[in-house]
Motif scaffolding. Structure first.
Motif, PDB file in Angstrom:
ATOM      1  N   THR A   1      14.379   3.109   4.695  1.00 60.51           N
ATOM      2  CA  THR A   1      12.968   3.417   4.452  1.00 60.51           C
ATOM      3  C   THR A   1      12.572   3.027   3.040  1.00 60.51           C
ATOM      4  O   THR A   1      11.453   2.559   2.812  1.00 60.51           O
ATOM      5  N   VAL A   2      13.482   3.189   2.093  1.00 57.92           N
ATOM      6  CA  VAL A   2      13.197   2.832   0.707  1.00 57.92           C
ATOM      7  C   VAL A   2      12.851   1.346   0.624  1.00 57.92           C
ATOM      8  O   VAL A   2      11.813   0.956   0.076  1.00 57.92           O
ATOM      9  N   GLY A   3      13.719   0.501   1.174  1.00 58.58           N
ATOM     10  CA  GLY A   3      13.476  -0.941   1.151  1.00 58.58           C
ATOM     11  C   GLY A   3      12.218  -1.327   1.901  1.00 58.58           C
ATOM     12  O   GLY A   3      11.454  -2.194   1.468  1.00 58.58           O
ATOM     13  N   TRP A   4      11.980  -0.695   3.043  1.00 60.70           N
ATOM     14  CA  TRP A   4      10.778  -0.982   3.837  1.00 60.70           C
ATOM     15  C   TRP A   4       9.518  -0.643   3.044  1.00 60.70           C
ATOM     16  O   TRP A   4       8.570  -1.428   2.994  1.00 60.70           O
ATOM     17  N   LEU A   5       9.530   0.497   2.382  1.00 57.36           N
ATOM     18  CA  LEU A   5       8.364   0.925   1.609  1.00 57.36           C
ATOM     19  C   LEU A   5       8.141   0.018   0.399  1.00 57.36           C
ATOM     20  O   LEU A   5       6.999  -0.333   0.079  1.00 57.36           O
ATOM     21  N   GLN A   6       9.214  -0.419  -0.246  1.00 52.29           N
ATOM     22  CA  GLN A   6       9.091  -1.366  -1.356  1.00 52.29           C
ATOM     23  C   GLN A   6       8.491  -2.678  -0.854  1.00 52.29           C
ATOM     24  O   GLN A   6       7.614  -3.256  -1.502  1.00 52.29           O
ATOM     25  N   LYS A   7       8.950  -3.151   0.297  1.00 54.06           N
ATOM     26  CA  LYS A   7       8.431  -4.388   0.880  1.00 54.06           C
ATOM     27  C   LYS A   7       6.948  -4.248   1.206  1.00 54.06           C
ATOM     28  O   LYS A   7       6.152  -5.161   0.933  1.00 54.06           O
ATOM     29  N   GLU A   8       6.548  -3.124   1.753  1.00 53.38           N
ATOM     30  CA  GLU A   8       5.138  -2.896   2.093  1.00 53.38           C
ATOM     31  C   GLU A   8       4.265  -2.848   0.837  1.00 53.38           C
ATOM     32  O   GLU A   8       3.169  -3.414   0.816  1.00 53.38           O
ATOM     33  N   ALA A   9       4.741  -2.176  -0.208  1.00 50.42           N
ATOM     34  CA  ALA A   9       3.978  -2.100  -1.460  1.00 50.42           C
ATOM     35  C   ALA A   9       3.874  -3.483  -2.098  1.00 50.42           C
ATOM     36  O   ALA A   9       2.808  -3.867  -2.600  1.00 50.42           O
ATOM     37  N   PHE A  10       4.959  -4.226  -2.084  1.00 51.06           N
ATOM     38  CA  PHE A  10       4.956  -5.591  -2.625  1.00 51.06           C
ATOM     39  C   PHE A  10       3.952  -6.448  -1.857  1.00 51.06           C
ATOM     40  O   PHE A  10       3.131  -7.153  -2.453  1.00 51.06           O
ATOM     41  N   ALA A  11       3.993  -6.369  -0.529  1.00 53.11           N
ATOM     42  CA  ALA A  11       3.096  -7.166   0.307  1.00 53.11           C
ATOM     43  C   ALA A  11       1.628  -6.841   0.024  1.00 53.11           C
ATOM     44  O   ALA A  11       0.785  -7.741  -0.012  1.00 53.11           O
ATOM     45  N   LEU A  12       1.322  -5.577  -0.203  1.00 50.53           N
ATOM     46  CA  LEU A  12      -0.065  -5.198  -0.504  1.00 50.53           C
ATOM     47  C   LEU A  12      -0.575  -5.932  -1.735  1.00 50.53           C
ATOM     48  O   LEU A  12      -1.738  -6.317  -1.796  1.00 50.53           O
ATOM     49  N   HIS A  13       0.305  -6.155  -2.689  1.00 49.57           N
ATOM     50  CA  HIS A  13      -0.104  -6.785  -3.937  1.00 49.57           C
ATOM     51  C   HIS A  13      -0.101  -8.302  -3.898  1.00 49.57           C
ATOM     52  O   HIS A  13      -0.771  -8.939  -4.709  1.00 49.57           O
ATOM     53  N   VAL A  14       0.632  -8.909  -2.992  1.00 49.57           N
ATOM     54  CA  VAL A  14       0.748 -10.370  -3.030  1.00 49.57           C
ATOM     55  C   VAL A  14       0.313 -11.080  -1.755  1.00 49.57           C
ATOM     56  O   VAL A  14       0.149 -12.297  -1.767  1.00 49.57           O
TER      57      VAL A  14
END
Length: 156
Positions: free
Chosen positions: A113-126
């Motif tokens: 979940t940690v990695g998934w949430l980091q990926k989602e936050a990154f995607a929101l920004h880029v």
């Protein structure tokens, strides 16, 4: 216009399945600074990442992707990911979506979940850069001529 927010729900099986998080995009100024710091940290880490340009800001981070973090010193990587994760809040009670609070370490029970949430936050920004990547390609292919040399009716 308000800063973009998205609500995401953990899709993976496990203890975190169904938990809801709100991701709030950084301001443009903060995101650009964060992007430049990411690129500088990756370059300082000595990673050989194709397409990495120190001055590219958030657009450069988008072009390189999450692999960028693997080229960084671990302490710098942790700091930049922590900054990214400041954009995450949690909805502790799905029945009451108006209630939200800052993310705590104890809100996430599963490592994936940690990695998934980091990926989602990154995607929101880029992710919005993906839509304009063709424009960047076209602009990079244009001849380097000062505008003053072109007649006003010259198509570009």
């Amino acid at each position: 216009m308000a800063i973009r927010e998205v609500t995401v729900t953990v899709p993976q099986d496990g203890a975190d399945r169904g938990k809801r998080f709100i991701l709030t995009r950084m301001s443009a100024m903060r995101a650009d600074r964060w992007g430049r710091h990411c690129l500088q940290a990756a370059i300082a880490g000595g990673g050989d990442i194709p397409g990495l340009d120190e001055g590219a800001g958030l657009a450069g981070v988008a072009a390189v992707g999450l692999g960028l973090f693997g080229a960084m010193d671990p302490a710098r990587m942790d700091d930049l990911i922590d900054q990214l994760m400041q954009c995450v809040s949690v909805q502790p009670d799905p029945a009451n979506p108006a209630v939200r609070r800052a993310l705590h370490d104890s809100d996430i029970e599963e490592i994936p979940t940690v990695g998934w949430l980091q990926k989602e936050a990154f995607a929101l920004h880029v992710d919005f850069f993906k839509g304009v990547s063709q424009l960047f390609s076209l602009l990079n292919g244009m001849p380097d001529q000062p505008d003053s040399e072109l007649p006003p009716d010259t198509p570009m």
